[in-house]
Design a protein around this motif. Structure first.
Motif, PDB file in Angstrom:
ATOM      1  N   LYS A 172      54.785   8.179  86.095  1.00  0.00           N
ATOM      2  CA  LYS A 172      55.590   8.357  87.993  1.00  0.00           C
ATOM      3  C   LYS A 172      56.611   9.259  88.048  1.00  0.00           C
ATOM      4  O   LYS A 172      56.763  10.355  88.741  1.00  0.00           O
ATOM      5  N   ASN A 173      57.364   8.849  87.247  1.00  0.00           N
ATOM      6  CA  ASN A 173      59.335   8.927  86.823  1.00  0.00           C
ATOM      7  C   ASN A 173      59.674   9.619  86.335  1.00  0.00           C
ATOM      8  O   ASN A 173      60.680   9.507  85.853  1.00  0.00           O
ATOM      9  N   ARG A 174      58.591  10.068  85.336  1.00  0.00           N
ATOM     10  CA  ARG A 174      59.298  10.660  84.149  1.00  0.00           C
ATOM     11  C   ARG A 174      59.745  12.089  84.189  1.00  0.00           C
ATOM     12  O   ARG A 174      58.728  12.811  84.817  1.00  0.00           O
ATOM     13  N   SER A 180      63.530   9.758  80.297  1.00  0.00           N
ATOM     14  CA  SER A 180      64.091   9.146  81.612  1.00  0.00           C
ATOM     15  C   SER A 180      63.622   7.861  81.925  1.00  0.00           C
ATOM     16  O   SER A 180      62.639   7.317  81.075  1.00  0.00           O
ATOM     17  N   PRO A 182      61.776   4.542  84.482  1.00  0.00           N
ATOM     18  CA  PRO A 182      62.030   4.495  85.388  1.00  0.00           C
ATOM     19  C   PRO A 182      62.526   3.669  87.036  1.00  0.00           C
ATOM     20  O   PRO A 182      63.446   3.336  86.873  1.00  0.00           O
ATOM     21  N   GLN A 183      62.733   4.482  88.426  1.00  0.00           N
ATOM     22  CA  GLN A 183      63.667   4.690  89.079  1.00  0.00           C
ATOM     23  C   GLN A 183      62.677   3.391  90.179  1.00  0.00           C
ATOM     24  O   GLN A 183      61.212   3.207  90.465  1.00  0.00           O
ATOM     25  N   GLN A 185      61.012   1.428  93.015  1.00  0.00           N
ATOM     26  CA  GLN A 185      60.488   2.025  93.406  1.00  0.00           C
ATOM     27  C   GLN A 185      60.516   1.529  95.520  1.00  0.00           C
ATOM     28  O   GLN A 185      61.326   0.168  95.762  1.00  0.00           O
ATOM     29  N   ASP A 288      49.346   8.970  91.764  1.00  0.00           N
ATOM     30  CA  ASP A 288      50.646   9.095  92.017  1.00  0.00           C
ATOM     31  C   ASP A 288      49.486   9.962  93.645  1.00  0.00           C
ATOM     32  O   ASP A 288      50.417  10.439  95.102  1.00  0.00           O
TER      33      ASP A 288
END
Length: 440
Positions: A172-174, A180, A182-183, A185, A288
């Motif tokens: 989802k955050n790639r 990258s 994960p950021q 949530q 997502d």
């Protein structure tokens, strides 16, 4: 000493874990190769797990009701006695061959013996970070991920093992290319709603514990309602031609093909044709919520009631590629297997659209809940005879007709009223315009 690990097998393309139901063997018991050791459950289907070798069970690592990831070691089997016997036989054979043949300079391929395999497996088990389930590997390949990238994902499974959900959260955050992480949530706001307490009289009211399947159904239904904004559309259709044709041909059909001709294969046939006309209904939404996946395969799930009162959805795969005989054969097989609790895991996986024949129980119509991750589900009501006004060459007349309601629940995130209504009308057209002169 060769110790052979018994791992939780992969029992379907999308299955990542299974629940232990019961052990048929105990520690210290001797087992033969392919002998059933335990029973496990995956997505409402019970399966047997056979022994990979002949030997003695030395350790059982999970108990009934434990949920075990695919690939996890669930027991250890000591195969030393069998290995020793095989080694003796091998040595005797080698000596006999050596006494007859003279040594030659030939290239040989060394094969690992049981002890070496056991050592390799032991190293594999001691390093859980090195294990990636087949499902995780499959996802990684589809997303063009390297092994290094996958192994960099923080795992939330046992001993840091990487699970399917970890990979999806990472994706989802790639950012592309691969670097990258994960950021964090945003936290969901907590609900202020407190459900009212359930009051009951001990010894007067019946308190029934949900069985495993009922809990799974409950979770799936709640998840579906939370995920998809449901909208339901209805139409009424005249299926007199279809009913008369089926009644006139059911005996001849069974005599010719050895299969019962119910209404269900006719419903499946009409739905498959309508999906070809409106492929947007044969779809899923990514986790997502930003992409729509239109499925090329048309796999029709049939919501089926079990004798226990629970619900299961066996799947008619590639329904658009089967003729009526093939559909009848598949429908009858799945229905019988469901009633006898003999469905295989792969027979309840991979549906792209589901139908629910609520008319079987006398219901006029229904508002079915979408079978995730699909985007629509069709309910078929009871077929009832009643007087209807019909148009004829002589004007309007009143005639006895076989009528039924169809209701389509669809996910309004991606299916709007035009697509949902058009698809529903097309299914109705195929059923209403049934060829009364059709041959079997």
């Amino acid at each position: 000493m060769p110790i052979v690990p018994l791992k939780m097998p992969k029992m379907g393309e999308s299955i990542s874990e299974a629940t232990v139901i019961s052990w048929l063997k105990n520690v210290g018991d001797t087992v033969e190769i392919e002998e059933t050791i335990l029973e496990v459950a995956t997505d409402k289907v019970d399966s047997e797990v056979p022994s990979p070798c002949t030997g003695t069970i030395t350790e059982i690592r999970f108990q009934p009701n434990d949920i075990v990831p695919v690939g996890e070691v669930i027991a250890l089997i000591d195969a030393s006695e069998v290995s020793d016997a095989e080694e003796d036989i091998s040595n005797n054979t080698t000596k006999e061959e050596t006494s007859v043949k003279t040594p030659a300079k030939e290239a040989t391929i060394s094969q690992p013996n049981h002890s070496e395999l056991a050592t390799q497996n032991a190293e594999f088990i001691r390093n859980p970070d090195a294990f990636l389930s087949p499902l995780v590997v499959s996802i990684a390949k589809k997303e063009n991920m390297t092994i290094e990238e996958v192994q960099s994902i923080p795992g939330t499974g046992t001993d840091g093992r990487i699970r399917k959900s970890d990979v999806f959260n990472y994706l989802k955050n790639r950012a592309y290319p691969l670097a990258s992480r994960p950021q964090p949530q945003p936290q969901q706001p907590k609900s202020n709603y407190n459900p009212p307490p359930i009051k009951f009289v001990e010894g007067h009211d019946n308190v029934i514990e949900m069985d495993r399947m009922r809990k799974m159904i409950a979770d799936h239904m709640v998840y579906s309602k939370h995920t998809s904004p449901h909208v339901t559309a209805y139409i009424e259709i005249d299926v007199t031609n279809m009913v008369n044709w089926r009644n006139a041909n059911k005996v001849a059909f069974q005599e010719k093909y050895g299969e019962r001709l119910t209404f269900t294969p006719l419903f499946v046939e009409a739905v498959a044709k309508a999906i070809i006309d409106f492929p947007g209904i044969n779809a899923s939404v990514t986790e997502d919520g930003k992409k729509i996946i239109e499925r090329k395969d048309i796999n029709i799930g049939m919501a089926t009631a079990l004798p226990s009162g629970n619900l299961i959805v066996p799947v008619v795969r590639n329904a658009d590629e089967k003729n009526l005989k093939g559909l009848a054969s598949e429908v009858n097989h799945l229905a019988n297997a469901a009633r006898d609790n003999k469905l295989k895991p792969e027979e309840i996986q991979g549906s792209t659209f589901t139908i629910s024949n609520v008319g079987t129980f006398g219901s006029l119509m229904g508002t079915p809940i979408i079978n995730q991750p699909e985007v629509a589900i069709l309910a078929l009501g009871i077929i009832k005879k009643r007087p209807e006004v019909i148009e004829t060459e002589n004007g309007d007349e009143i005639a006895i007709r076989s009528m039924m309601y169809l209701s389509l629940s669809f996910d309004h995130r991606v299916v709007d009223g035009y697509l949902g209504g058009s698809f529903l009308r097309k299914v109705g057209d195929y059923l209403e315009q049934f060829d009364a002169n059709r041959s079997i």
